[in-house]
Design an enzyme around this catalytic site. Structure first.
Site, mmCIF file in Angstrom:
data_model
loop_
_atom_site.group_PDB
_atom_site.id
_atom_site.type_symbol
_atom_site.label_atom_id
_atom_site.label_comp_id
_atom_site.label_asym_id
_atom_site.label_seq_id
_atom_site.Cartn_x
_atom_site.Cartn_y
_atom_site.Cartn_z
ATOM 1 N N ASN A 296 16.132 75.713 67.181
ATOM 2 C CA ASN A 296 14.873 74.784 67.060
ATOM 3 C C ASN A 296 13.998 75.100 68.253
ATOM 4 O OD1 ASN A 296 15.470 73.037 69.426
ATOM 5 N ND2 ASN A 296 17.085 72.403 67.984
ATOM 6 N N LYS B 32 20.040 54.979 65.854
ATOM 7 C CA LYS B 32 21.044 56.062 66.694
ATOM 8 C C LYS B 32 21.752 55.129 67.894
ATOM 9 C CE LYS B 32 18.473 60.052 64.840
ATOM 10 N NZ LYS B 32 17.336 61.157 65.085
#
Ligand code: PMT
Length: 416
Positions: free
Chosen positions: A225, A354
């Site tokens: 990424n 999260k």
């Protein structure tokens, strides 16, 4: 894609150098523990320090100046009136050169001499002449250590601001058991390191992940990424400046870590997990700033994948372990586990999910759809979210943002 897995992983342990550019005088006196001054010298040099050794006459009976010269890489100083030493570095220059003077081992006699302020040998003169902090690590028979004269002398040195390191207890060279053993050199070094740390995180150990991970498809291609590592490296520098021992577990990036940060280079998610688990044992804070590749190819081709006329290719991906969730539920969970949430929409809601799902204390929610912040930019902005609080951090350089965030985490750690 049938493949026998054959990728060389790079797991390189960075050199720790927590005393880079620090100058130490080690004063060695006449004690059976003088041989440990050799190990102390090695440990200080391993941490990046420069060391000059001053030995009393008594010390030279136990260990040779040649040994200390070879280990320190500098001439050893023995005599106050040594004309050679005076020409090169006399006691005044030596005393001024030092950032710290450590007398180790310090015999009962040398301690009494320091109390009297004697300057009839080089070590006494250096200790009197130095403006630097002085440390004394006693080593003697347990009876001598327990005597009122020694204890009073130690009290006087403490009152004068000299830091006494140890002694340790245990079996002694003379066969006695009790207090009076020289502290282990590694313990002395940790105390010296702590003495230079004055920030909010002095004495703490912080582990940070940074950059991307990479998952190989074949010897030439990989999945990764756009993380540059800038955020994680800025956090590492902020932790170091706050006085923490800082370990940075870094994916492949082009950033330079601040000198003194302990860097562990990794490539894949599995490597990052393993390095993180090792580093977090005993750590106080774990910060996951890395952009971890969540899925990896089920198989990795041993040879370069060829197009060979095909118009499509199917890739089967399998889930990677969740590093931060593993750390947050491990037996060695640090006191604070802090994640980052890189989101493009519903930033706050996904971040909160999260925080809970990964059992974190804090999560920093940043909007990576904004090109001016987040991935690969020099700036960032977002919200530091905990179970019952939210702190909005406006756009600033990653360096300033990291300092603000670390100050906040240090405050929280001290209240915990
Ligand atoms: O590196 P820069 O170019 O400076 O960019 C900074 C950044 C955008 C990468 C950084 O600010 C950031 O947001 N890092 C987290 C990126 C991310 O992977 O977020 P996530 O929402 O997918 O993951 C949430 C948390 O779980 C993160 O702490 C992540 O490190 C962790 N995680 C994710 C997956 C996984 N398998 N293991 C993990 O530990």
């Amino acid at each position: 894609m049938n493949a026998t897995f054959g990728v060389n992983f790079l797991l390189c342990i960075g050199q720790m150098a927590r005393l880079l550019n620090r100058n130490f005088i080690i004063g060695v006196t006449g004690s059976i523990a003088a041989y440990k001054a050799a190990e102390l010298t090695r440990e200080l040099i391993r941490e990046g320090a420069s060391v000059r050794v001053v030995m009393t006459e008594g010390a030279c009976e136990f260990i040779t100046p040649l040994t200390m010269q070879a280990l320190s890489g500098n001439p050893v100083h023995t005599g106050l009136l040594d004309t050679e030493a005076e020409a090169a570095m006399g006691h005044i220059e030596l005393a001024r050169w030092a950032d710290s003077v450590i007398v180790a081992p310090a015999s009962a006699d040398s301690i009494a001499r320091l109390v009297q302020g004697r300057a009839d040998d080089l070590l006494g003169a250096c200790v009197l002449a130095t403006p630097a902090p002085i440390f004394v690590a006693p080593a003697m028979n347990q009876e001598m250590w327990a005597k009122a004269a020694t204890q009073e002398n130690i009290g006087v040195l403490r009152e004068r601001g000299i830091e006494i390191l140890g002694p340790d207890s245990g079996s002694q060279a003379c066969g006695d058991i009790g207090a009076g053993r020289l502290l282990e050199p590694t313990e002395i070094v940790e105390s010296l390191i702590a003495s230079f740390s004055t920030g909010d995180l002095a004495g703490k150990h912080v582990v940070i992940t940074a950059g991307p991970t990479r998952e190989p498809l074949c010897p030439v291609r990989y999945i990764s990424n756009r993380s540059s590592g800038k955020m994680g490296y800025a956090l590492a520098e902020a932790c170091l400046n706050a006085g923490a021992r800082t370990t940075l577990i870094s994916g492949p990036v082009h950033c330079d870590a601040a000198p003194g940060v302990d860097v562990v280079e990794v490539e894949t998610t599995r490597e990052m997990l393993e390095a993180s688990m090792t580093a977090t044992d005993g750590a106080d804070i774990f910060i996951g700033a890395a952009a971890v590749v969540d899925f990896k190819p089920e198989t990795v081709a041993a040879q370069k994948i060829k197009r060979a006329g095909s118009e499509s290719m199917e890739l089967k991906l399998v889930a990677n372990p969740d590093i931060i969730a593993t750390i947050a539920t491990s037996d060695t969970r640090p006191n604070l586990v802090v994640g980052f949430a890189a989101e493009t929409n519903d930033v706050s809601a996904y971040a909160r999910d999260k925080l809970k799902r990964k059992n974190l204390d804090f999560i920093f929610a940043n909007d990576v759809s904004d090109k001016a912040i987040g991935f690969n930019s020099d700036s960032n902005a977002g919200t530091l979210i905990s179970a019952n609080n939210e702190i909005v951090m406006a756009v600033s350089s990653k360096r300033v943002l990291a300092e603000t965030m670390i100050a906040e985490l240090a405050k929280h750690l001290s209240e915990k």
